[in-house]
Design a protein around this motif. Structure first.
Motif, PDB file in Angstrom:
ATOM      1  N   ALA A 105       0.841  -1.194   0.000  1.00 42.90           N
ATOM      2  CA  ALA A 105       0.000   0.000   0.000  1.00 42.90           C
ATOM      3  C   ALA A 105       0.880   1.249   0.000  1.00 42.90           C
ATOM      4  O   ALA A 105       1.764   1.398   0.841  1.00 42.90           O
ATOM      5  CB  ALA A 105      -0.912  -0.007   1.222  1.00 42.90           C
ATOM      6  N   ASP A 106       0.628   2.132  -0.945  1.00 43.70           N
ATOM      7  CA  ASP A 106       1.382   3.371  -1.058  1.00 43.70           C
ATOM      8  C   ASP A 106       0.900   4.371   0.000  1.00 43.70           C
ATOM      9  O   ASP A 106      -0.312   4.615   0.111  1.00 43.70           O
ATOM     10  CB  ASP A 106       1.191   3.951  -2.458  1.00 43.70           C
ATOM     11  N   ARG A 136      -1.436   7.053  -1.307  1.00 46.50           N
ATOM     12  CA  ARG A 136      -2.780   6.573  -1.645  1.00 46.50           C
ATOM     13  C   ARG A 136      -3.591   6.309  -0.367  1.00 46.50           C
ATOM     14  O   ARG A 136      -4.794   6.580  -0.316  1.00 46.50           O
ATOM     15  CB  ARG A 136      -2.694   5.301  -2.480  1.00 46.50           C
ATOM     16  N   TRP A 138      -7.146   8.146   0.302  1.00 45.88           N
ATOM     17  CA  TRP A 138      -8.384   7.401   0.514  1.00 45.88           C
ATOM     18  C   TRP A 138      -8.943   7.643   1.912  1.00 45.88           C
ATOM     19  O   TRP A 138     -10.159   7.722   2.105  1.00 45.88           O
ATOM     20  CB  TRP A 138      -8.169   5.901   0.278  1.00 45.88           C
ATOM     21  N   ARG A 140     -10.820  10.661   1.831  1.00 44.74           N
ATOM     22  CA  ARG A 140     -12.015  10.567   0.992  1.00 44.74           C
ATOM     23  C   ARG A 140     -13.146   9.780   1.650  1.00 44.74           C
ATOM     24  O   ARG A 140     -14.317  10.147   1.529  1.00 44.74           O
ATOM     25  CB  ARG A 140     -11.632   9.921  -0.338  1.00 44.74           C
ATOM     26  N   VAL A 151     -16.345  -1.504  -4.246  1.00 42.73           N
ATOM     27  CA  VAL A 151     -15.345  -1.444  -5.308  1.00 42.73           C
ATOM     28  C   VAL A 151     -15.654  -2.523  -6.334  1.00 42.73           C
ATOM     29  O   VAL A 151     -15.756  -3.703  -5.979  1.00 42.73           O
ATOM     30  CB  VAL A 151     -13.922  -1.646  -4.747  1.00 42.73           C
ATOM     31  N   LEU A 166     -11.226  -0.364  -9.797  1.00 37.97           N
ATOM     32  CA  LEU A 166     -10.042   0.392  -9.395  1.00 37.97           C
ATOM     33  C   LEU A 166      -8.779  -0.407  -9.672  1.00 37.97           C
ATOM     34  O   LEU A 166      -8.803  -1.644  -9.670  1.00 37.97           O
ATOM     35  CB  LEU A 166     -10.101   0.718  -7.896  1.00 37.97           C
ATOM     36  N   SER A 173      -3.488  -1.084  -6.880  1.00 32.51           N
ATOM     37  CA  SER A 173      -2.878  -0.223  -5.871  1.00 32.51           C
ATOM     38  C   SER A 173      -3.939   0.450  -4.997  1.00 32.51           C
ATOM     39  O   SER A 173      -3.773   0.567  -3.774  1.00 32.51           O
ATOM     40  CB  SER A 173      -1.990   0.835  -6.534  1.00 32.51           C
ATOM     41  N   ASP A 174      -5.049   0.861  -5.607  1.00 33.08           N
ATOM     42  CA  ASP A 174      -6.131   1.475  -4.838  1.00 33.08           C
ATOM     43  C   ASP A 174      -6.912   0.425  -4.055  1.00 33.08           C
ATOM     44  O   ASP A 174      -7.339   0.676  -2.919  1.00 33.08           O
ATOM     45  CB  ASP A 174      -7.070   2.237  -5.773  1.00 33.08           C
ATOM     46  N   LYS A 175      -7.119  -0.741  -4.665  1.00 30.70           N
ATOM     47  CA  LYS A 175      -7.840  -1.811  -3.966  1.00 30.70           C
ATOM     48  C   LYS A 175      -7.088  -2.234  -2.712  1.00 30.70           C
ATOM     49  O   LYS A 175      -7.687  -2.424  -1.639  1.00 30.70           O
ATOM     50  CB  LYS A 175      -8.039  -3.019  -4.902  1.00 30.70           C
ATOM     51  N   ALA A 212      -4.993  -0.409  -0.998  1.00 31.15           N
ATOM     52  CA  ALA A 212      -5.088   0.679  -0.025  1.00 31.15           C
ATOM     53  C   ALA A 212      -6.408   0.605   0.743  1.00 31.15           C
ATOM     54  O   ALA A 212      -6.445   0.769   1.976  1.00 31.15           O
ATOM     55  CB  ALA A 212      -4.949   2.027  -0.725  1.00 31.15           C
ATOM     56  N   LEU A 213      -7.503   0.331   0.039  1.00 28.20           N
ATOM     57  CA  LEU A 213      -8.804   0.243   0.693  1.00 28.20           C
ATOM     58  C   LEU A 213      -8.913  -0.999   1.576  1.00 28.20           C
ATOM     59  O   LEU A 213      -9.542  -0.964   2.637  1.00 28.20           O
ATOM     60  CB  LEU A 213      -9.918   0.260  -0.354  1.00 28.20           C
TER      61      LEU A 213
END
Length: 368
Positions: A179-180, A183, A187, A190, A225, A252, A255-257, A259-260
């Motif tokens: 996980a970045d 990001r 998130w 958000r 997602v 997504l 990378s976003d998945k 992170a979530l």
């Protein structure tokens, strides 16, 4: 050893549950010295063969599609050419066209079929297909069920129990990006620091309409997602119910998945029909140490999520029960954390890709 997998779609064009399983087997088998080829169909103008980082994917042109079943005239010759050089043929069920190719090409090699799901929805077409299906499953050498739960509840598998093995689906944590931090920060800003997460293709059997009903009169944030054929009607349902706590983010990047998944409080997985035979994204939740909520549908979802041990299990199609389970986890963070920790322990014990691949290679060797 050389193994040929045959299924209608594959990585990198598609990344559904079955494609993910084939991908994990291909990558893991390469590490153990087993060469893997995958044959699938495509409508796109793409290279005929592509290396996806450890194994080869070959594509035949899809000519038409009926009831989610792709057909291809060129696949017969392509399969024959690849199968001649393979030691083992590994099929992935269900796909009726695959059964036709199996008999039409007359290849006599050791055969394995991973039985991913009963056919649930196309009941009229199933009556036509049933004789071919029975001949195919009778003809293959070994059938693999992905969980003991599915083996115990499938009327089809009961007919062939003497040649069924159970090999649970596994995931390789190392194939998921880290996980970045940026990001994660974006998130968190958000969606907030605490939310329920659903990840998956938005299909009729995922039970998301039940989740919409459960979310009514709740204030807990729910992040969805994924994209799919019922996305528009789900968004319309959420709007009609006035659900300001449900957030749709569509498809997504990984990378976003990731992170979530890292940020999420718990994973909710309300699939209510047996078409959900295992639940890859539920397993991803366990891999990331999240408590889970799922429904008891007699499939692998309740092999991943053990009631009271790794999460909560509710009756299918019951919005009130789902709402109560979500509220319980939300109100009891210490218990939720303990469930998540045990979910992760269970992942490392039963659901690693290395374990899955090792079991399949052992099965291949037995057949050879």
């Amino acid at each position: 050893m050389k193994v040929l997998h045959f299924y209608k779609t594959s990585v990198p064009e598609s990344m559904g549950g079955i494609e993910q399983v084939i991908h994990q087997i291909g990558l893991g088998a390469a590490k153990q010295g087993v060469q893997t080829d995958v044959l699938s169909l495509t409508r796109r103008h793409v290279p005929r063969t592509v290396d996806v980082g450890g194994y080869l994917v070959h594509r035949a042109k899809m000519d038409l599609q009926i009831a989610s079943t792709g057909f291809s005239a060129s696949a017969f010759l392509r399969f024959y050419q690849l199968a001649r050089h393979a030691d083992v043929i590994h099929y992935h069920f269900p796909w009726p066209f695959m059964d036709v190719v199996h008999f039409a090409t007359g290849i006599r090699k050791p055969t394995v079929v991973t039985y991913h799901s009963d056919i649930i929805r196309q009941k009229r077409l199933l009556k036509i297909y049933r004789p071919l299906k029975r001949c195919f499953l009778r003809d293959v050498d070994r059938i693999v069920a992905t969980s003991p739960n599915y083996l115990a509840t499938s009327e089809v598998l009961a007919r062939y129990r003497d040649k069924v093995s159970v090999i649970p689906i596994g995931l390789d944590r190392e194939t998921y990006p880290a996980a970045d931090p940026e990001r994660l920060k974006a998130w968190r800003a958000r969606v907030g620091p605490k939310f329920f997460l659903f990840v998956g293709v938005l299909r009729y059997y995922k039970g998301l309409h039940i989740l919409m009903e459960a979310a009514r009169d709740m204030h807990v944030p729910i992040v969805i997602v994924g994209a799919g054929p019922i996305e528009i009607e789900l968004r319309a349902q959420a709007h009609a119910l006035g659900l300001r706590n449900v957030h749709f983010f569509g498809q997504l990047p990984d990378s976003d998945k990731v992170a979530l998944l890292e940020l999420s409080y718990a994973v909710v997985f309300p699939s209510h029909l047996r078409s959900e035979a295992f639940g890859i994204s539920l397993l991803e939740g366990a891999m990331f140490g999240k408590p889970m909520i799922s429904s008891e549908i007699g499939t692998g979802t309740t092999f991943i999520n053990i009631a009271g041990e790794t999460g909560l299990v509710v009756p299918p199609s019951d919005p009130a029960a789902l709402r109560n389970a979500m509220q319980f986890l939300w109100d009891n963070p210490e218990q939720a954390s303990a469930l998540g920790a045990r979910a992760q322990e269970r992942y490392w014990q039963y659901f690693t890709a290395q374990r899955m691949v090792t079991d399949y290679i052992k099965l291949y060797r037995e057949l050879l």
